[in-house]
Design an enzyme around this catalytic site. Structure first.
Site, PDB file in Angstrom:
ATOM      1  N   HIS A 260      -1.663  38.029 -46.815  1.00 16.02           N
ATOM      2  CA  HIS A 260      -1.883  37.182 -45.640  1.00 16.02           C
ATOM      3  C   HIS A 260      -1.187  37.832 -44.441  1.00 16.02           C
ATOM      4  CE1 HIS A 260      -1.582  33.799 -42.897  1.00 16.02           C
ATOM      5  NE2 HIS A 260      -2.558  33.232 -43.575  1.00 16.02           N
TER       6      HIS A 260
ATOM      7  N   GLU B  47      -9.486  37.158 -41.702  1.00 21.84           N
ATOM      8  CA  GLU B  47      -8.717  36.232 -40.874  1.00 21.84           C
ATOM      9  C   GLU B  47      -8.218  36.949 -39.625  1.00 21.84           C
ATOM     10  OE1 GLU B  47      -7.065  32.765 -43.307  1.00 21.84           O
ATOM     11  OE2 GLU B  47      -5.646  34.393 -43.525  1.00 21.84           O
TER      12      GLU B  47
ATOM     13  N   GLY C   8      -4.033  29.447 -36.707  1.00 21.17           N
ATOM     14  CA  GLY C   8      -3.137  28.423 -36.177  1.00 21.17           C
ATOM     15  C   GLY C   8      -3.190  28.251 -34.670  1.00 21.17           C
TER      16      GLY C   8
ATOM     17  N   GLY D 149      -5.803  26.846 -43.157  1.00 19.11           N
ATOM     18  CA  GLY D 149      -4.382  26.529 -43.107  1.00 19.11           C
ATOM     19  C   GLY D 149      -4.156  25.086 -42.685  1.00 19.11           C
ATOM     20  N   GLY D 150      -3.964  24.886 -41.380  1.00 20.03           N
ATOM     21  CA  GLY D 150      -3.588  23.577 -40.853  1.00 20.03           C
ATOM     22  C   GLY D 150      -4.484  22.435 -41.296  1.00 20.03           C
TER      23      GLY D 150
ATOM     24  N   ASN E 131      -4.564  26.851 -47.674  1.00 21.29           N
ATOM     25  CA  ASN E 131      -3.277  27.570 -47.710  1.00 21.29           C
ATOM     26  C   ASN E 131      -2.232  26.670 -47.057  1.00 21.29           C
ATOM     27  OD1 ASN E 131      -1.116  29.296 -47.416  1.00 21.29           O
ATOM     28  ND2 ASN E 131      -2.088  30.591 -45.862  1.00 21.29           N
ATOM     29  N   TRP E 132      -1.381  26.105 -47.882  1.00 24.53           N
ATOM     30  CA  TRP E 132      -0.377  25.159 -47.348  1.00 24.53           C
ATOM     31  C   TRP E 132       0.822  25.853 -46.730  1.00 24.53           C
ATOM     32  CZ3 TRP E 132       0.673  19.897 -50.188  1.00 24.53           C
ATOM     33  CH2 TRP E 132      -0.477  19.088 -50.067  1.00 24.53           C
ATOM     34  N   LYS E 133       0.916  27.161 -46.901  1.00 25.44           N
ATOM     35  CA  LYS E 133       2.057  27.903 -46.339  1.00 25.44           C
ATOM     36  C   LYS E 133       3.367  27.226 -46.761  1.00 25.44           C
ATOM     37  CE  LYS E 133      -1.043  29.196 -42.624  1.00 25.44           C
ATOM     38  NZ  LYS E 133      -1.214  29.789 -41.316  1.00 25.44           N
TER      39      LYS E 133
ATOM     40  N   SER F 197      -8.350  28.785 -37.936  1.00 27.66           N
ATOM     41  CA  SER F 197      -8.679  27.554 -37.198  1.00 27.66           C
ATOM     42  C   SER F 197      -9.995  26.923 -37.633  1.00 27.66           C
ATOM     43  CB  SER F 197      -8.669  27.813 -35.688  1.00 27.66           C
ATOM     44  OG  SER F 197      -7.371  28.204 -35.272  1.00 27.66           O
TER      45      SER F 197
ATOM     46  N   GLU G  43       0.631  36.679 -42.243  1.00 29.77           N
ATOM     47  CA  GLU G  43       2.037  36.265 -42.071  1.00 29.77           C
ATOM     48  C   GLU G  43       2.945  37.046 -43.020  1.00 29.77           C
ATOM     49  OE1 GLU G  43       1.419  32.020 -42.438  1.00 29.77           O
ATOM     50  OE2 GLU G  43       0.268  32.080 -40.577  1.00 29.77           O
TER      51      GLU G  43
END
Ligand code: PEP
Length: 248
Positions: free
Chosen positions: A93, A163, A169, A229-230, A10-12, A208, A95
Site C-alpha cells: 500500500h 491506487e 483519502g 479506505g474511508g 482497508n481499515w488501516k 476515494s 502508505e
C-alpha cells in the site's frame, strides 16, 4: 474475460473490539450479494475475532513480513496472519511504501511469502500527483508492477490494486478516462509478465471510492472491483459499494 467484482475494505489503523459489530453488519450485506466477492482488512488485532464471528466472510490483513520468522520486532509473518484467520493480505500500500520505505523488491518478496503461506495477495501500485503532472503515471505504475510482480503469479491468488496516491483519502477521483487508460496499461503489462491467464487477474481501483461514485468507477473497462479506505468503516457507507458491484 468478465471477472466477479471484488470489493475490499482497508481499515488501516482504525478499529477496536467495539467495531466488530460494523464488520458483522458489512458481512451481512455481503451475504445478500453473493455475486460479489467482498472482504474487510481490519487491523491485525481484530483478524482472529472478526474471522471467528463472521464465518464465510473474507477477512484479510494489511501487510506481512517477507521472512518466515526471526528478529523483526513488531512484524507479523504470513503464517501468523493466516493462523489468525486472514485469507489474503494487502501488500505494498502507498502508505507502507511511503511510511515504511517499502520497495518494489520488498513487495515482491512479501507477495511470494504470502503465497507460500497459502494467502492471497493484493499488490498496490499508484503514482503521486507530481508523477501524473509530469506525464509519468503509466510508466511509474507499470514499472512498480514489474518490480513488485511475484514469481509463479496466478489469478487464483494475485490481485492488483491501482491506487493513485493523490486520490487516497482526499475525496479526489481521477477521470474515468484516466482510470480506463491505467487499467488497460496494467492489463497489458500483466499479459507481458505472465502470458496466459493474465486476463483473470483482477485489477481493483482504489482512491476515494464511495457509494456515490462506485457505479461509474466499476463500469470502467478492466476495473474488476475496488479497494476502499474511508468508506469501508461501516455498513452504511460500504454496503452501497457492495450493492453497486452486485449490479454488474
Ligand atoms: C486506500 O487507502 O486503500 C484507500 C483507497 O483509501 P480511501 O478510500 O480512503 O481513499
Amino acid at each position: 474475460m468478465a471477472n466477479r467484482k471484488y470489493i475490499v475494505g482497508n481499515w488501516k489503523m482504525n478499529g477496536l473490539q467495539q467495531q466488530l459489530s460494523d464488520i458483522a453488519a458489512i458481512a451481512a450485506v455481503a451475504a445478500k450479494h453473493d455475486n460479489v466477492d467482498a472482504g474487510i482488512c481490519p487491523p491485525a488485532t481484530l483478524i482472529a475475532s472478526a474471522n471467528a464471528a463472521n464465518p464465510g466472510f473474507a477477512i484479510g490483513a494489511q501487510d506481512c513480513h517477507f521472512n518466515e520468522n526471526g528478529a523483526h520486532t513488531g512484524n507479523l509473518s504470513a503464517a501468523m496472519i493466516k493462523e489468525a484467520g486472514a485469507t489474503y493480505s494487502i501488500l505494498g500500500h502507498s502508505e507502507r511504501r511511503a511510511d515504511h520505505g517499502e520497495s518494489d523488491e520488498d513487495v515482491k518478496a512479501k507477495a511470494e511469502a504470502a503465497h507460500a503461506a497459502g494467502l492471497g495477495a493484493i499488490i498496490c501500485v499508484g503514482e503521486t500527483e507530481e508523477e501524473r503532472d509530469a506525464g509519468q503515471a503509466v510508466a511509474v505504475v507499470t514499472g512498480q508492477l514489474s518490480g513488485s510482480f511475484p514469481e509463479g503469479a496466478d489469478a487464483s491468488w494475485l490481485t492488483i490494486a491501482y491506487e493513485p496516491v493523490w486520490a487516497i483519502g482526499t475525496g479526489r477521483v481521477p477521470e474515468a478516462s484516466d482510470v480506463e487508460e491505467m487499467h488497460a496499461a496494467i492489463r497489458n503489462k500483466l499479459g507481458a509478465l505472465m502470458g496466459e491467464g493474465s486476463d483473470a487477474v483482477r485489477i481493483l481501483y482504489g482512491g476515494s471510492m464511495n457509494g456515490g461514485n462506485a457505479s461509474e468507477l466499476l463500469a470502467v473497462p478492466n476495473v474488476d472491483g475496488g479497494l476502499v479506505g474511508g468508506a469501508s468503516l461501516n455498513a452504511e457507507k460500504f454496503g452501497p459499494i457492495i450493492e453497486a458491484a452486485s449490479a454488474f
